[in-house]
Design an enzyme around this catalytic site. Structure first.
Site, PDB file in Angstrom:
ATOM      1  N   ASP A   1     107.051  63.775 -10.476  1.00 25.73           N
ATOM      2  CA  ASP A   1     107.921  64.530  -9.577  1.00 25.73           C
ATOM      3  C   ASP A   1     107.143  65.518  -8.698  1.00 25.73           C
ATOM      4  O   ASP A   1     107.682  66.514  -8.232  1.00 25.73           O
ATOM      5  CB  ASP A   1     109.023  65.257 -10.363  1.00 25.73           C
ATOM      6  CG  ASP A   1     108.454  66.187 -11.412  1.00 25.73           C
ATOM      7  OD1 ASP A   1     107.219  66.140 -11.637  1.00 25.73           O
ATOM      8  OD2 ASP A   1     109.233  66.951 -12.010  1.00 25.73           O
TER       9      ASP A   1
ATOM     10  N   HIS B   1      82.217  57.203   5.039  1.00 26.53           N
ATOM     11  CA  HIS B   1      83.404  57.952   4.621  1.00 26.53           C
ATOM     12  C   HIS B   1      83.263  58.477   3.187  1.00 26.53           C
ATOM     13  O   HIS B   1      84.216  58.476   2.414  1.00 26.53           O
ATOM     14  CB  HIS B   1      84.661  57.082   4.764  1.00 26.53           C
ATOM     15  CG  HIS B   1      85.011  56.837   6.197  1.00 26.53           C
ATOM     16  ND1 HIS B   1      85.721  55.757   6.637  1.00 26.53           N
ATOM     17  CD2 HIS B   1      84.729  57.544   7.306  1.00 26.53           C
ATOM     18  CE1 HIS B   1      85.851  55.799   7.945  1.00 26.53           C
ATOM     19  NE2 HIS B   1      85.254  56.882   8.380  1.00 26.53           N
TER      20      HIS B   1
ATOM     21  N   ASP C   1      80.947  66.859   7.264  1.00 27.31           N
ATOM     22  CA  ASP C   1      81.925  66.514   8.298  1.00 27.31           C
ATOM     23  C   ASP C   1      83.241  67.107   7.823  1.00 27.31           C
ATOM     24  O   ASP C   1      83.869  66.589   6.898  1.00 27.31           O
ATOM     25  CB  ASP C   1      81.999  64.985   8.425  1.00 27.31           C
ATOM     26  CG  ASP C   1      82.919  64.530   9.560  1.00 27.31           C
ATOM     27  OD1 ASP C   1      83.699  65.353  10.069  1.00 27.31           O
ATOM     28  OD2 ASP C   1      82.843  63.339   9.916  1.00 27.31           O
TER      29      ASP C   1
ATOM     30  N   ASP D   1      87.166  68.710  14.322  1.00 28.80           N
ATOM     31  CA  ASP D   1      86.399  67.632  13.672  1.00 28.80           C
ATOM     32  C   ASP D   1      84.921  67.877  13.984  1.00 28.80           C
ATOM     33  O   ASP D   1      84.459  67.588  15.079  1.00 28.80           O
ATOM     34  CB  ASP D   1      86.881  66.292  14.235  1.00 28.80           C
ATOM     35  CG  ASP D   1      86.211  65.094  13.567  1.00 28.80           C
ATOM     36  OD1 ASP D   1      85.496  65.285  12.574  1.00 28.80           O
ATOM     37  OD2 ASP D   1      86.421  63.965  14.055  1.00 28.80           O
TER      38      ASP D   1
ATOM     39  N   HIS E   1      78.868  53.022  14.358  1.00 26.83           N
ATOM     40  CA  HIS E   1      80.182  53.428  14.882  1.00 26.83           C
ATOM     41  C   HIS E   1      80.040  53.765  16.355  1.00 26.83           C
ATOM     42  O   HIS E   1      78.937  53.753  16.894  1.00 26.83           O
ATOM     43  CB  HIS E   1      80.755  54.598  14.080  1.00 26.83           C
ATOM     44  CG  HIS E   1      79.857  55.805  13.987  1.00 26.83           C
ATOM     45  ND1 HIS E   1      79.682  56.680  15.040  1.00 26.83           N
ATOM     46  CD2 HIS E   1      79.076  56.271  12.978  1.00 26.83           C
ATOM     47  CE1 HIS E   1      78.856  57.642  14.664  1.00 26.83           C
ATOM     48  NE2 HIS E   1      78.458  57.411  13.406  1.00 26.83           N
TER      49      HIS E   1
ATOM     50  N   HIS F   1      85.984  59.759  19.563  1.00 27.41           N
ATOM     51  CA  HIS F   1      87.404  59.381  19.636  1.00 27.41           C
ATOM     52  C   HIS F   1      88.174  60.538  20.239  1.00 27.41           C
ATOM     53  O   HIS F   1      87.699  61.682  20.267  1.00 27.41           O
ATOM     54  CB  HIS F   1      87.926  59.063  18.222  1.00 27.41           C
ATOM     55  CG  HIS F   1      87.556  60.110  17.188  1.00 27.41           C
ATOM     56  ND1 HIS F   1      88.269  61.267  17.028  1.00 27.41           N
ATOM     57  CD2 HIS F   1      86.519  60.187  16.320  1.00 27.41           C
ATOM     58  CE1 HIS F   1      87.692  61.997  16.069  1.00 27.41           C
ATOM     59  NE2 HIS F   1      86.621  61.373  15.633  1.00 27.41           N
TER      60      HIS F   1
ATOM     61  N   HIS G   1      91.925  61.227  14.581  1.00 29.81           N
ATOM     62  CA  HIS G   1      91.666  60.093  15.482  1.00 29.81           C
ATOM     63  C   HIS G   1      92.919  59.996  16.330  1.00 29.81           C
ATOM     64  O   HIS G   1      93.884  59.341  15.968  1.00 29.81           O
ATOM     65  CB  HIS G   1      91.404  58.813  14.691  1.00 29.81           C
ATOM     66  CG  HIS G   1      90.143  58.895  13.880  1.00 29.81           C
ATOM     67  ND1 HIS G   1      89.848  58.048  12.845  1.00 29.81           N
ATOM     68  CD2 HIS G   1      89.087  59.742  13.957  1.00 29.81           C
ATOM     69  CE1 HIS G   1      88.671  58.371  12.320  1.00 29.81           C
ATOM     70  NE2 HIS G   1      88.205  59.402  12.982  1.00 29.81           N
TER      71      HIS G   1
ATOM     72  N   GLU H   1      79.879  62.186  18.675  1.00 27.27           N
ATOM     73  CA  GLU H   1      79.305  62.200  17.323  1.00 27.27           C
ATOM     74  C   GLU H   1      78.357  61.037  17.035  1.00 27.27           C
ATOM     75  O   GLU H   1      78.647  60.204  16.173  1.00 27.27           O
ATOM     76  CB  GLU H   1      80.431  62.218  16.289  1.00 27.27           C
ATOM     77  CG  GLU H   1      81.525  61.163  16.493  1.00 27.27           C
ATOM     78  CD  GLU H   1      82.570  61.190  15.388  1.00 27.27           C
ATOM     79  OE1 GLU H   1      82.183  61.168  14.213  1.00 27.27           O
ATOM     80  OE2 GLU H   1      83.764  61.226  15.704  1.00 27.27           O
TER      81      GLU H   1
ATOM     82  N   TYR I   1      71.944  56.172  10.350  1.00 26.51           N
ATOM     83  CA  TYR I   1      72.084  56.036   8.899  1.00 26.51           C
ATOM     84  C   TYR I   1      71.115  54.941   8.461  1.00 26.51           C
ATOM     85  O   TYR I   1      71.319  53.766   8.790  1.00 26.51           O
ATOM     86  CB  TYR I   1      73.535  55.670   8.538  1.00 26.51           C
ATOM     87  CG  TYR I   1      74.545  56.505   9.309  1.00 26.51           C
ATOM     88  CD1 TYR I   1      74.965  57.744   8.832  1.00 26.51           C
ATOM     89  CD2 TYR I   1      75.013  56.087  10.560  1.00 26.51           C
ATOM     90  CE1 TYR I   1      75.854  58.529   9.555  1.00 26.51           C
ATOM     91  CE2 TYR I   1      75.901  56.865  11.291  1.00 26.51           C
ATOM     92  CZ  TYR I   1      76.321  58.086  10.797  1.00 26.51           C
ATOM     93  OH  TYR I   1      77.186  58.857  11.519  1.00 26.51           O
TER      94      TYR I   1
ATOM     95  N   ARG J   1      74.443  62.817  11.284  1.00 27.87           N
ATOM     96  CA  ARG J   1      75.451  62.766  12.350  1.00 27.87           C
ATOM     97  C   ARG J   1      75.610  64.182  12.894  1.00 27.87           C
ATOM     98  O   ARG J   1      75.527  65.149  12.127  1.00 27.87           O
ATOM     99  CB  ARG J   1      76.790  62.235  11.817  1.00 27.87           C
ATOM    100  CG  ARG J   1      77.868  62.158  12.887  1.00 27.87           C
ATOM    101  CD  ARG J   1      79.088  61.302  12.493  1.00 27.87           C
ATOM    102  NE  ARG J   1      79.835  61.793  11.354  1.00 27.87           N
ATOM    103  CZ  ARG J   1      79.793  61.274  10.147  1.00 27.87           C
ATOM    104  NH1 ARG J   1      79.010  60.244   9.885  1.00 27.87           N
ATOM    105  NH2 ARG J   1      80.515  61.792   9.168  1.00 27.87           N
TER     106      ARG J   1
ATOM    107  N   GLU K   1      78.329  66.186  15.373  1.00 22.83           N
ATOM    108  CA  GLU K   1      79.634  65.963  16.010  1.00 22.83           C
ATOM    109  C   GLU K   1      80.208  67.260  16.559  1.00 22.83           C
ATOM    110  O   GLU K   1      80.339  68.244  15.834  1.00 22.83           O
ATOM    111  CB  GLU K   1      80.613  65.383  14.970  1.00 22.83           C
ATOM    112  CG  GLU K   1      82.034  65.247  15.477  1.00 22.83           C
ATOM    113  CD  GLU K   1      82.968  64.541  14.502  1.00 22.83           C
ATOM    114  OE1 GLU K   1      82.773  64.687  13.271  1.00 22.83           O
ATOM    115  OE2 GLU K   1      83.883  63.855  14.963  1.00 22.83           O
TER     116      GLU K   1
HETATM  117  N1  GLY Z   1      85.904  62.955  10.437  1.00 24.35           N
HETATM  118  C1  GLY Z   1      86.248  61.708  10.964  1.00 24.35           C
HETATM  119  C2  GLY Z   1      85.464  61.375  12.142  1.00 24.35           C
HETATM  120  O1  GLY Z   1      84.475  62.019  12.403  1.00 24.35           O
HETATM  121  O2  GLY Z   1      85.806  60.511  12.900  1.00 24.35           O
HETATM  122 MN    MN Z   2      85.162  62.370  14.458  1.00 29.93          MN
HETATM  123 MN    MN Z   3      84.128  63.990  11.813  1.00 28.95          MN
END
Ligand code: GLY
Ligand code: MN
Ligand code: MN
Length: 436
Positions: free
Chosen positions: A36, A240, A257, A268, A347, A351, A358, A381, A385, A403, A405
């Site tokens: 619950d 991720h 991140d 982000d 990647h 975005h 996103h 970003e 890797y 990374r 960003e």
């Molecule tokens: N934190 C998700 C991205 O960087 O797209």
């Molecule tokens: Mn991002």
């Molecule tokens: Mn991110």
């Protein structure tokens, strides 16, 4: 956010729906976590964008030109016992008074009322296929009307995507939205600075995460925009990674991140820095390469440029650099054509950013990359890797994940970085960490 902002959006939407048609959108539902216990409620972004109404079990209806009022909200009736146990909820009175609905009805009566509202309407604008309960209910309501056509009633003939209109609206941020995004960005940036200051060997990733979330919360931002990634050493090569369970080791990099949400708007940010405050030589070389790629990509963010140019700039810088450092072998042009960089940069450059991390909005229009316009916000970003078992590269590069960003607003004459408070040059990071 002031009610006038939501009203302006509804007015714009009504115009797009047009007289003789109707629009519908449902709220998010509460999601069970276990038995619950529910997850903290998060409103559906489109629904919130149009209503500012932060409760489950609600449905907004838009009927341009309806004489008794164009905006109708179905919601839960006020219930004293519920208020005692679970706290405030608007009720029908609150829906009209505080949320400026022209009419409000109990959500429990929707099956009796909604068919009448659909009568003789041409098109129904609604988010198709997003909520199977609403999909089914809508078909039932339409079938109900079809059964009455002999009495001269006509049922809607066309279903149209509501969210496409709303998503195009959401893509261009208003000053009121930017205010919230700046706040999310600023507090998130401060949290990243703190993380750099407290990082040291022996801490656990979750302890760094705790400090970040603590900073969000004590500043009133109780939700993260997405699960924080705190990834030390080779964990950073898992894009991720959210286990955040390992310890930080001297000599490793730490990739964080993390971003907070401020009144439904996301930040982000990613930074990567040495656990003990000083980059070693291979780390420094790869880091500088990612940073150069980020600078090159950000330089392309200005009105009139197609969205993809920033990505292409990052690919060009990274590929050249990987050849120079010996991680890729061959001619740059051919390596780019063959997408050889994807072994280490898998990647895209970023975005849209907004109510959803996103965020919504088309990236292509008629198969052409979208042209940037003032008011759009996006992330830049780039990353590299290098898998720890990558036999094609020298050992010194293996297991490094980087990374960087930032959140970037397209302005009239170029761009503004909303997250520039967090240092990112090698010198600035090392200086900050050594002073801590
Ligand atoms: N934190 C998700 C991205 O960087 O797209
Ligand atoms: Mn991002
Ligand atoms: Mn991110």
């Amino acid at each position: 956010m002031k009610q006038v902002e939501f009203k302006k959006r509804r007015k714009h939407l009504m115009k797009r729906i047009g007289q003789g048609n109707i629009g519908l959108i449902g709220s998010a539902s509460e999601q069970k976590r276990n038995r619950d216990v529910s997850y903290p409620f998060r409103q559906d972004s489109d629904f919130y964008y149009l209503t500012g109404f932060n409760e489950p079990e609600a449905l907004a209806v838009f009927i341009p030109g309806r004489p008794q009022g164009e905006y109708i909200l179905f919601c839960r009736e006020f219930d004293e016992k519920k208020a005692l146990w679970e706290g405030a909820h608007a009720g029908l009175m609150g829906a009209t008074k505080d949320y400026q609905a022209d009419d409000a009805f109990p959500i429990d009566d929707i099956d009796d009322i909604l068919p009448g509202l659909l009568e003789n309407k041409g098109k129904v604008f609604y988010p198709m296929g997003r909520d199977s309960d609403l999909d089914h209910s809508l078909m039932d309501w339409i079938n109900h009307l079809r059964g009455q056509t002999r009495s001269g009633i006509s049922a809607p003939m066309e279903l149209v995507s509501l969210e496409h209109i709303v998503h195009e609206m959401r893509l261009i941020k208003s000053p009121a939205e930017l205010k919230l995004m700046r706040k999310a960005a600023e507090i998130s940036a401060q949290a990243h600075v703190k993380a750099m200051q407290l990082s040291r060997p022996g801490l656990f990733e979750y302890q760094v995460e705790a400090e970040i979330v603590h900073h969000f919360m004590i500043n009133g931002l109780r939700a993260v925009a997405y699960p924080s990634i705190v990834a030390a050493g080779k964990n950073a090569c898992t894009l991720h990674y959210t286990e955040n369970a390992d310890s930080l080791k001297a000599g490793d990099l730490l990739l964080i991140d993390a971003g907070a949400e401020c009144d439904h708007y996301a930040a982000d940010i990613t930074r990567t820095f040495p656990v003990s405050g000083q980059f070693n030589e291979p780390q420094k070389q790869l880091y500088q390469l990612v940073l150069d790629a980020q600078y090159a990509a950000i330089a392309e963010i200005k009105p009139g440029n197609p969205w993809n140019i920033a990505h292409e700039a990052s690919v060009s810088v990274l590929t050249k650099g990987l050849v120079k450092l010996g991680l890729l072998k061959g001619r740059t042009a051919k390596l780019i054509k063959d997408e050889a960089y994807k072994a280490f940069y898998m990647h895209r450059i970023g975005h849209w950013l907004g109510m959803d991390v996103h965020d919504v909005g088309d990236y292509k229009i008629n198969d052409e990359w979208r042209i940037l316009e003032p008011g759009m916000v996006l992330t830049i970003e780039p990353g590299l890797y290098i898998p720890s078992d990558c036999a094609t590269v020298d050992e010194q590069w293996r297991g490094i994940g980087i990374r960087i960003e930032d959140d970037v607003l397209v302005t009239e004459d170029g761009h503004e970085i909303l997250t520039s408070l967090v240092p990112k040059s090698v010198e600035a990071i090392e200086a900050l960490m050594q002073a801590a």
